[in-house]
Write a protein that holds these residues in place. Structure first.
Motif, short mmCIF file in Angstrom:
data_model
loop_
_atom_site.label_atom_id
_atom_site.label_comp_id
_atom_site.label_asym_id
_atom_site.label_seq_id
_atom_site.Cartn_x
_atom_site.Cartn_y
_atom_site.Cartn_z
N SER A 96 39.92 6.91 3.88
CA SER A 96 39.86 5.01 4.81
C SER A 96 38.86 5.84 5.74
O SER A 96 39.11 7.14 6.21
CB SER A 96 41.04 5.86 4.69
N PRO A 97 38.66 4.67 7.06
CA PRO A 97 38.16 4.81 8.04
C PRO A 97 38.72 6.13 8.59
O PRO A 97 40.34 5.39 8.50
CB PRO A 97 37.94 3.99 8.52
N GLY A 98 38.69 7.09 9.37
CA GLY A 98 39.08 8.33 10.00
C GLY A 98 39.69 9.29 9.34
O GLY A 98 40.58 10.13 10.14
N VAL A 99 40.16 8.90 8.11
CA VAL A 99 41.04 10.14 7.58
C VAL A 99 40.85 10.22 5.61
O VAL A 99 40.62 9.69 5.39
CB VAL A 99 43.03 9.33 7.68
N ASP A 117 32.05 17.60 5.33
CA ASP A 117 30.17 16.60 5.85
C ASP A 117 30.75 15.37 5.52
O ASP A 117 30.51 14.01 5.55
CB ASP A 117 29.63 17.71 6.24
N LEU A 118 31.15 15.81 4.25
CA LEU A 118 30.56 14.66 3.29
C LEU A 118 31.88 13.47 3.03
O LEU A 118 31.54 11.96 3.04
CB LEU A 118 30.96 14.90 1.15
N LEU A 119 33.49 13.43 3.38
CA LEU A 119 34.13 12.62 3.90
C LEU A 119 33.67 12.09 5.28
O LEU A 119 34.26 11.10 5.20
CB LEU A 119 35.24 13.65 3.84
N ASN A 120 33.61 12.42 5.96
CA ASN A 120 33.02 12.45 6.93
C ASN A 120 31.89 11.43 6.57
O ASN A 120 31.56 10.36 7.54
CB ASN A 120 32.35 13.41 8.51
N GLU A 121 31.38 11.21 6.55
CA GLU A 121 29.97 10.49 5.70
C GLU A 121 30.60 8.66 5.29
O GLU A 121 30.02 8.10 4.94
CB GLU A 121 28.35 10.89 5.05
N ALA A 148 30.97 5.45 6.44
CA ALA A 148 30.19 4.32 5.79
C ALA A 148 31.18 3.40 5.45
O ALA A 148 30.86 2.00 5.41
CB ALA A 148 29.59 4.60 4.82
N LEU A 149 32.84 3.40 5.53
CA LEU A 149 33.53 2.47 5.44
C LEU A 149 33.80 1.49 6.38
O LEU A 149 33.98 0.35 6.48
CB LEU A 149 34.91 3.71 4.36
N SER A 150 33.98 2.60 7.53
CA SER A 150 33.74 1.40 9.55
C SER A 150 32.30 0.98 9.35
O SER A 150 32.47 0.00 9.39
CB SER A 150 33.67 3.22 10.22
N THR A 172 34.57 7.01 12.71
CA THR A 172 34.74 5.78 12.31
C THR A 172 33.73 5.47 12.89
O THR A 172 33.04 4.14 13.03
CB THR A 172 36.06 5.56 12.74
N SER A 173 33.08 6.48 14.29
CA SER A 173 31.91 5.46 14.81
C SER A 173 30.20 6.11 15.21
O SER A 173 30.61 7.61 14.72
CB SER A 173 32.10 4.62 15.99
N GLU A 174 29.41 5.57 14.77
CA GLU A 174 28.40 6.83 15.54
C GLU A 174 28.35 7.57 16.61
O GLU A 174 28.20 8.62 17.29
CB GLU A 174 26.88 6.46 15.65
N ASP A 175 29.35 7.20 18.00
CA ASP A 175 30.36 7.36 18.64
C ASP A 175 30.80 8.97 18.37
O ASP A 175 30.95 9.81 19.34
CB ASP A 175 30.84 7.08 20.22
N ASP A 176 31.55 8.84 17.12
CA ASP A 176 32.18 10.59 16.83
C ASP A 176 31.29 11.28 16.89
O ASP A 176 31.83 12.42 16.28
CB ASP A 176 33.08 9.92 15.46
N LEU A 177 29.86 11.14 16.70
CA LEU A 177 29.25 12.36 16.65
C LEU A 177 28.99 12.97 18.39
O LEU A 177 28.06 14.23 17.32
CB LEU A 177 27.51 11.97 15.75
N VAL A 178 28.96 12.74 19.02
CA VAL A 178 29.05 13.48 20.75
C VAL A 178 29.49 14.24 20.23
O VAL A 178 30.88 14.32 19.92
CB VAL A 178 28.66 12.69 21.21
#
Length: 189
Positions: free
Chosen positions: A30-33, A127-131, A135-137, A183-189
């Protein structure tokens, strides 16, 4: 929530050919988990054919599309035993990731509504789970968008993922592996 499977010998990396896989791990994403919800063990299979040792270059992801769908009557012959048991185990999954997947198995997976995704050997599952979470978000992976649409068409609430995220859903505390994901590109930082 989408069920996603990974062909893995160590539950950490995608490192096995689909047909030869002796183990698949399944996560609910799910988004985030993401929560590990199942591990399937299979008998050893001998690989054959010209592509049995084919591997993608590091960092490569290949997602077969409609061009790989089976033609009418193509799957009428009985599938190989090693694939039947795996398809049955994966029947509720939206996708399966493997280091390689033969053409026949790609067609059988797609006919069963399971998106095959081929990634480089030893790609980290997290990494794939994060992808998928991202994408779900936010969208961005066409197969995730299609799977989400099918999930929602099955009577699930369209705001279910957003509601779960707002409520701080963290899954069960029964000892299963649980990953907190982007859940967002902000999490990449």
């Amino acid at each position: 929530m989408l069920h996603i499977a990974f062909a893995s010998t160590d539950e950490v990396h995608v490192n096995t050919h689909f047909g030869a896989a002796e183990r698949f791990v399944i996560y609910d994403v799910s988004p985030g988990v993401a929560e590990l919800v199942g591990v399937g063990e299979f008998a050893s299979a001998v690989m054959k054919g010209e592509n049995k040792d084919k591997k993608l270059p590091v960092g490569t992801v290949y997602t077969p599309g409609p061009e790989m769908a089976a033609k009418p009557g193509e799957l009428d012959k009985p599938p190989e035993d090693k694939v039947v048991a795996k398809l049955d185990f994966l029947k509720d999954c939206a996708a399966v990731y493997a280091a390689s997947i033969g053409t026949s198995s790609i067609k059988r997976l797609m006919a069963a509504g399971i998106q095959p995704v081929i990634v480089d050997n030893n790609h980290e599952i997290v990494d794939l789970l994060n992808e998928v979470s991202l994408a779900l978000s936010c969208g961005g992976l066409s197969w995730v968008d299609k799977a989400k649409a099918r999930f929602l068409a099955g009577g699930k609430s369209p705001d279910r993922f957003d509601r779960m995220e707002r409520e701080g859903w963290h899954g069960s505390d029964d000892g299963h592996a649980l990953h907190h994901l982007m859940t967002s590109e902000d999490d990449l930082v």
